[in-house]
Design an enzyme around this catalytic site. Structure first.
Site: not given
Ligand SMILES: CC(=O)N[C@H]1CO[C@H](CO)[C@@H](O)[C@@H]1O
Ligand SMILES: *[C@@H]1O[C@H](CO)[C@@H](O)[C@H](O)[C@H]1NC(C)=O
Ligand SMILES: *[C@@H]1O[C@H](CO)[C@@H](O)[C@H](O)[C@H]1NC(C)=O
Ligand SMILES: *[C@@H]1O[C@H](CO)[C@@H](O)[C@H](O)[C@H]1NC(C)=O
Ligand SMILES: *[C@@H]1O[C@H](CO)[C@@H](O)[C@H](O)[C@H]1NC(C)=O
Ligand SMILES: *[C@@H]1O[C@H](CO)[C@@H](O)[C@H](O)[C@H]1NC(C)=O
Ligand SMILES: *[C@@H]1O[C@H](CO)[C@@H](O)[C@H](O)[C@H]1NC(C)=O
Ligand SMILES: *[C@@H]1O[C@H](CO)[C@@H](O)[C@H](O)[C@H]1NC(C)=O
Length: 849
Positions: A178, A247
């Protein structure tokens, strides 16, 4: 040796040593040239025990997974520089082999930065203390260490032939984690660092693909992948990379003071189905089994000891597995005929509802990975997708509208598609699965009191005060330094506790001297206990997401020497964010004495003085938690003190009978750490009550999920129950030791087993209702109605219409006394109903285990 045995042996030898070619194209990961749909689930080996692994992996396989995904946790493997630990639940290789034994694949996310709500994101704290280091950027000290550890892990895996290219289970590896989310503050150096990561990974020559998650600029040949609650809109940065979801958050983690988040089975299934509908071919549940943050492994700061994550397999994982063949009859009892009984500690309906989805996805692997894709927008947020091969076409119908159900006419057939759901039609004609139609039972877990006859009604406690005289009265440290030190630098990761001590001279003629004097500490957390001249002045702590707090309290100083002793306790080091590694902990702001005379405020800043430091506590140094500690004879009996800070408690207990998972109820205690037979079951903090703002109703699965959407447990301890793995327990006597930091009362402490208490299920007419107590007999039927029952599990009520026969007695006859039962829902069995034709008749049941 007979021929069959020989041929099995031959097969095993050949299959375990034959290398597989893992590659990919724009559609999917390929294994030996075959395009694959890969369903994966995260299980972190240090969050369970070696004894639990085979069962966890078996349940994952049973749930329809192909792959187990794990991070590699640098800080547990290299706790001190170049001193390694791969023993017990740190035995990565054994974990990989356990997965291999069950025929599943592995995604090995080496990182070695892992985030994971794990202490310091998996970085060893000694790394921070290497001169000249800067983390996760172009810095030779960091890169050398990262490469050194990555190479060590890769070499270990290679040595055991565990990469698929060597005939092993590891089909994919990950470098970094990440980084794209936090990259911009690192500027150009961040870009160069990611290039370096990619080259370093490629140079490891593992023979299987590498991935980088959340890295939209991943250098080739790294495959960039998506993490999130939904990933259907994600596209990789290379048309020749498949769309992979590393994930998909099955739920959410918990922090001290936080509420219990819940993600419904319907919404999770919807997210997965949408991802595959939109061309995804690999997805991983984060977590499939969350587990427990034993010892001091929780990060955050302020992450709880439980890492259940609302995952499909619950924290305790272990249970009795009963898997039989299917039986083609309309009624059966487990003890009469073989059946598919559910297994213990699966989170139902989540596990079962996803298992059904996995079976359908696997059944259409070819069209999903090789078919021509046609997307059709049907308006009002309805979307159809056709995956066509010359042999077969499979279709998805999505209703992305979050409030209105739809009736869709598609290729001449009519389908009811509830709001926020996806239907999968393997032949484009018949619905095999809809994400919002849950056929799996709901299981409600309970913690049952001990079953051991000779367990006393209340446990017998001994105790010992933590020895703090040397610090609070005499300020005796191990080292001294000018100024206030970051706890990471001073204590490394040897302890949660660090004493900051200073002797300060005050004279009655000092301008500050007055009636109204306070001590003020501007700390960075996580917990502060302030002592002046041996007296406890007060304590304060922060909470999840808030690092700083200012402690100020009126204090009696005396003329002459005053001893200030600040005990700082950390609750896991920061694990996420740009440059998170530099965030300081402990008393790093300022320490001041303030005098207030009339309107005038006079401040004496002590921050720059020469402070003395002591890492850890006396009881820890002498391993009071170990049964054979040198101080074992020094425990006191009688006159058990309660609500006394820094106190050790010890008791013995008999393990609850049976094999159900064991939990210890620590209600009444404040905050501290607990050990069973010398093994730490983690930090405890039952006095931290979950804040308000809970969902009042049952959770509505419709509409986008986030971790604040469906939350429960307000007003109760964030975590009251703590997992005691069965493998920590002895048959006869066991020891529980508590270090109580805040002050509490151990009188209510008791051990329980966690089992399914009640189960509920719904099944529509002409389908089969299955219920299972997951390893124990069904003892009663609390509710049953064939017709139009209302309400949800725990609050079912009869509806407007019903079958003519007594559903309760029919179910009692077939189900009570068995572990599971299965019954076809027809008017033949439950009698003609008085329902009108608009009612979709169903059988609703609540059974007691
Ligand atoms: C890290 C990531 O992917 N975060 C996302 C997780 O899901 C939410 C809701 O869909 C997103 O707003 C985030 O950016
Ligand atoms: C890691 O560094 C040590 C020296 O500190 C060296 O001996 C060892 O070979 C290195 N390991 C790898 C895998 O590079
Ligand atoms: C959802 O359906 C309702 C009712 O048909 C409609 O008014 C609304 O616009 C739809 N929302 C979306 C986002 O399509
Ligand atoms: C798939 O698309 C190709 C190219 O458009 C076409 O030639 C082929 O007939 C299609 N196959 C099916 C099964 O629709
Ligand atoms: C119930 O069990 C039967 C037989 O074991 C199985 O065929 C059926 O699919 C199950 N039904 C549901 C809704 O899980
Ligand atoms: C253990 O079980 C016995 C018998 O069921 C019961 O009397 C006793 O109170 C229980 N003890 C604890 C500590 O729960
Ligand atoms: C001391 O000073 C504080 C801050 O000004 C004030 O709130 C408090 O009432 C004072 N206490 C006494 C005893 O004067
Ligand atoms: C505490 O320290 C932080 C920085 O360390 C500073 O930003 C903040 O203003 C200080 N607060 C008080 C009340 O002194």
């Amino acid at each position: 040796m007979d021929l069959l045995f020989l041929s099995i042996l031959f097969f095993l030898l050949v299959s375990s040593s034959s290398a597989a070619v893992v590659s990919y194209d724009g559609r999917a990961i390929t294994i030996d040239g075959e395009h694959r749909i890969l369903l994966s689930g995260s299980i972190h080996y240090p969050r369970s025990t070696v004894e639990m692994w085979p069962d966890l992996i078996k349940k994952s396989k049973e749930g329809g997974l192909d792959v187990i995904d794990t991070y590699v946790f640098w800080n547990i493997h290299e706790p001190r520089r170049r001193q390694y630990d791969f023993t017990g639940n740190n035995d990565l290789i054994r974990f990989l082999k356990t997965i291999q034994d069950q025929g599943l694949y592995v995604v090995l996310r080496i990182g070695p930065y892992v985030c994971a709500e794990w202490n310091y994101g998996g970085f060893p704290v000694w790394l921070h203390n290497l001169p000249g280091i800067e983390f996760r950027t172009v810095n030779d000290v960091f890169m050398d260490e990262m490469k050194n550890f990555t190479t060590l892990i890769v070499d270990m895996v290679k040595q055991e032939n565990l990469f698929a290219s060597q005939g092993g289970p590891v089909i994919i590896a990950q470098i970094e984690n990440e980084y794209g989310n936090v990259m911009s503050p690192y500027g150009d150096a961040g870009k160069a660092y990611i290039e370096w990561c990619a080259n370093m990974a490629v140079s490891q020559n593992i023979g299987v693909p590498w991935i980088m998650c959340q890295q939209s600029d991943a250098p080739q040949p790294m495959i960039n992948t998506c993490n999130g609650w939904y990933c259907d809109q994600f596209t990789p940065n290379n048309p020749n990379s498949p769309k992979m979801w590393t994930e998909n958050w099955t739920g959410w983690f918990k922090s001290w003071g936080g509420k219990d988040p819940l993600r419904t089975a319907e919404d999770l299934a919807y997210a997965v189905a949408r991802f595959f509908q939109n061309g995804g071919t690999f997805q991983n549940y984060y977590m499939y089994h969350g587990g427990t943050n034993f010892r001091r492994t929780a990060g955050g700061p302020y992450i709880t000891t439980s890492y259940d994550y609302d995952a499909p397999i619950d924290e305790f994982g272990m249970g009795i597995t009963i898997v039989f063949a299917l039986v083609p009859t309309y009624l059966f009892r487990c003890d009469i005929q073989s059946a598919v009984c559910l297994i213990g500690n699966l989170k139902q309906p989540k596990w079962g509802h996803l298992k059904e989805l996995h079976a359908v996805l696997h059944s259409i692997e070819k069209p999903l990975t090789e078919g021509n894709i046609t997307n059709i927008d049907l308006g009002n947020s309805l979307a159809a997708t056709i995956f066509a091969t010359p042999e077969v076409s499979s279709c998805f119908l999505a209703n992305n509208n979050k409030s209105s159900d739809a009736t869709v006419t598609f290729q001449g057939n009519t389908f009811k598609v509830p709001a926020w759901s996806v239907s999968i039609l393997p032949d484009c004609k018949t619905e095999a699965y809809n994400t919002a139609k849950v056929n799996t039972q709901t299981s409600v877990m309970v913690n049952k009191p001990n079953q051991s006859e000779d367990q006393p009604a209340s446990l017998n406690w001994k105790w010992r005060p933590e020895k703090i005289d040397d610090t609070v009265h005499h300020g005796k440290g191990q080292m001294s330094a000018r100024g206030l030190l970051d706890q990471k630098a001073a204590a490394s990761d040897e302890s949660d506790y660090l004493w900051y001590m200073l002797r300060v001279n005050l004279k009655k003629k000092d301008p500050i001297w007055c009636e109204n004097m306070t001590i003020r500490v501007n700390g960075s957390g996580h917990i502060l206990h302030t002592f002046v001249n041996g007296e406890h002045v007060g304590s304060q702590w922060a909470k999840y997401g808030v690092f700083n707090f200012v402690f100020e309290k009126n204090t009696k100083f005396k003329p002459g020497k005053n001893q200030i002793a600040l005990l700082s306790a950390t609750v896991g080091y920061q694990n996420y964010g740009p440059m998170f590694d530099t965030i300081q902990s402990g008393v790093v702001g300022s320490v001041e004495i303030i005098g207030r005379i009339g309107d005038e405020t006079i401040t004496k800043d002590l921050s720059g003085h020469k402070w003395s430091y002591k890492v850890g506590l006396h009881g820890y140094d002498h391993k009071l938690f170990e049964p054979n500690s040198a101080l074992a004879s020094k425990w006191k009996s009688g006159d058990l003190p309660t609500n006394k800070m820094v106190t050790w408690y010890k008791t013995t207990f008999k393990a609850p009978l049976g094999s159900d998972p064991v939990v210890v109820d620590l209600l009444g205690l404040g905050k501290g750490e607990a050990w069973v037979n010398g093994r730490s079951i983690g930090r405890y903090w039952p006095s931290y009550i979950a804040e308000d703002g809970c969902s009042t109703d049952a959770c509505d699965y419709r509409g986008p999920y986030d971790n604040n959407k469906c939350v429960f447990n307000c007003g109760n301890p964030t975590q009251r129950w703590y997992h005691v793995p069965r493998s920590f327990l002895e048959d006869d006597e066991n020891t529980l030791v508590l270090f109580e930091e805040f002050g509490g009362n151990p009188f209510l402490v008791n051990f329980r087993t966690t089992v399914v208490g009640t189960v509920c299920a719904n099944a529509y007419e002409k389908s089969t209702l299955n219920i299972s107590c997951q390893g124990r007999p069904i003892s009663a039927i609390k509710f049953a109605s064939f017709g139009a029952a209302e309400g949800t599990c725990g609050s079912f009520e009869k509806g407007v219409c019903e079958g003519s026969k007594d559903a309760v007695s029919i179910l009692e006859k077939f189900c009570v006394g068995t572990e599971c039962c299965s019954i076809e829902v027809t008017e033949d069995i439950f009698g003609k109903t008085n329902c009108d034709s608009s009612v979709t008749k169903r059988l609703a049941v609540e059974a007691v285990c």
